[in-house]
Write a protein that holds these residues in place. Structure first.
Motif, PDB file in Angstrom:
ATOM      1  N   TRP A  36       0.804  -1.216   0.000  1.00 21.49           N
ATOM      2  CA  TRP A  36       0.000   0.000   0.000  1.00 21.49           C
ATOM      3  C   TRP A  36       0.841   1.272   0.000  1.00 21.49           C
ATOM      4  CZ3 TRP A  36       1.091   2.671   4.388  1.00 21.49           C
ATOM      5  CH2 TRP A  36       1.516   1.949   5.493  1.00 21.49           C
TER       6      TRP A  36
ATOM      7  N   TYR B  44       0.236   3.468  -2.962  1.00 16.39           N
ATOM      8  CA  TYR B  44      -0.942   4.328  -2.878  1.00 16.39           C
ATOM      9  C   TYR B  44      -0.676   5.545  -2.004  1.00 16.39           C
ATOM     10  CZ  TYR B  44      -3.031   0.229  -4.949  1.00 16.39           C
ATOM     11  OH  TYR B  44      -3.304  -0.815  -5.780  1.00 16.39           O
ATOM     12  N   VAL B  45       0.124   5.372  -0.963  1.00 18.87           N
ATOM     13  CA  VAL B  45       0.534   6.503  -0.129  1.00 18.87           C
ATOM     14  C   VAL B  45       1.333   7.491  -0.976  1.00 18.87           C
ATOM     15  CG1 VAL B  45       1.976   7.198   1.834  1.00 18.87           C
ATOM     16  CG2 VAL B  45       0.497   5.189   2.031  1.00 18.87           C
ATOM     17  N   SER B  46       2.226   6.965  -1.791  1.00 24.28           N
ATOM     18  CA  SER B  46       3.042   7.797  -2.663  1.00 24.28           C
ATOM     19  C   SER B  46       2.180   8.566  -3.664  1.00 24.28           C
ATOM     20  CB  SER B  46       4.056   6.920  -3.380  1.00 24.28           C
ATOM     21  OG  SER B  46       4.909   7.683  -4.155  1.00 24.28           O
ATOM     22  N   ILE B  47       1.212   7.924  -4.244  1.00 22.36           N
ATOM     23  CA  ILE B  47       0.291   8.597  -5.163  1.00 22.36           C
ATOM     24  C   ILE B  47      -0.480   9.684  -4.417  1.00 22.36           C
ATOM     25  CG2 ILE B  47      -1.799   8.289  -6.556  1.00 22.36           C
ATOM     26  CD1 ILE B  47      -0.670   5.504  -7.315  1.00 22.36           C
ATOM     27  N   GLY B  48      -0.882   9.403  -3.191  1.00 22.95           N
ATOM     28  CA  GLY B  48      -1.559  10.406  -2.368  1.00 22.95           C
ATOM     29  C   GLY B  48      -0.680  11.619  -2.101  1.00 22.95           C
ATOM     30  N   ILE B  49       0.603  11.383  -1.859  1.00 21.59           N
ATOM     31  CA  ILE B  49       1.546  12.482  -1.642  1.00 21.59           C
ATOM     32  C   ILE B  49       1.642  13.334  -2.911  1.00 21.59           C
ATOM     33  CG2 ILE B  49       3.973  13.050  -1.239  1.00 21.59           C
ATOM     34  CD1 ILE B  49       4.085  10.501   0.546  1.00 21.59           C
TER      35      ILE B  49
ATOM     36  N   ILE C  98      -0.646  13.733  -5.178  1.00 21.31           N
ATOM     37  CA  ILE C  98      -1.906  14.475  -5.300  1.00 21.31           C
ATOM     38  C   ILE C  98      -1.924  15.653  -4.335  1.00 21.31           C
ATOM     39  CG2 ILE C  98      -4.403  14.312  -4.922  1.00 21.31           C
ATOM     40  CD1 ILE C  98      -4.187  11.434  -6.082  1.00 21.31           C
ATOM     41  N   ILE C  99      -1.398  15.468  -3.124  1.00 15.70           N
ATOM     42  CA  ILE C  99      -1.322  16.567  -2.149  1.00 15.70           C
ATOM     43  C   ILE C  99      -0.501  17.722  -2.717  1.00 15.70           C
ATOM     44  CG2 ILE C  99      -0.286  17.252   0.068  1.00 15.70           C
ATOM     45  CD1 ILE C  99      -1.152  14.469   1.123  1.00 15.70           C
TER      46      ILE C  99
END
Length: 137
Positions: free
Chosen positions: A77, A80-85, A87-88
């Protein structure tokens, strides 16, 4: 792609160190790094605890990308955290439509000029590089 992860990590670590420096020694010209309220020349004094918190968050982000290289934590996961970063950072580049980002309405301060010229483009670049890194993998 490891070079890209190293570059992202280095930038995040430098930003974290900058926030820790501000927490320890203060900001010499806060009008260049903190938004000025609309209709006022008053710059809010940044909270030292928040500067440390932002620094810790940036360090955490850096370790997510360092993990891609040295693989010290094996969680699926984390992608997905990296993708969230990513997007932030892209959301930060577009901003809150008032004080930060490309579409801000408060354009009356030194911060707003620097944000348009340096801070928002850096956030957009970081977000794009992170998404390229994760989606090309």
């Amino acid at each position: 792609m490891d070079v890209l992860a190293i570059l992202i990590s280095i930038i995040l670590i430098i930003l974290a160190i900058l926030h820790f420096f501000w927490a320890l020694f203060g900001i010499k010209n806060p009008e260049t790094v903190v938004p000025t309220e609309i209709g006022s020349n008053h710059v809010k004094t940044p909270n030292k605890i928040m500067a440390v918190l932002v620094g810790l968050i940036l360090l955490g982000f850096a370790f997510v990308f360092i993990n891609r290289i040295i693989d010290y934590v094996d969680f699926e996961w984390l992608q997905y955290v990296s993708i969230g970063i990513g997007i932030i950072f892209i959301i930060r580049a577009f901003g809150d439509f008032k004080y930060v980002g490309f579409f801000k309405t408060a354009k009356n301060s030194k911060f707003s000029a620097l944000d348009t010229r340096y801070y928002s483009p850096l956030c957009l670049l970081m977000g794009a590089l992170i998404l390229i890194l994760e989606l090309m993998d």
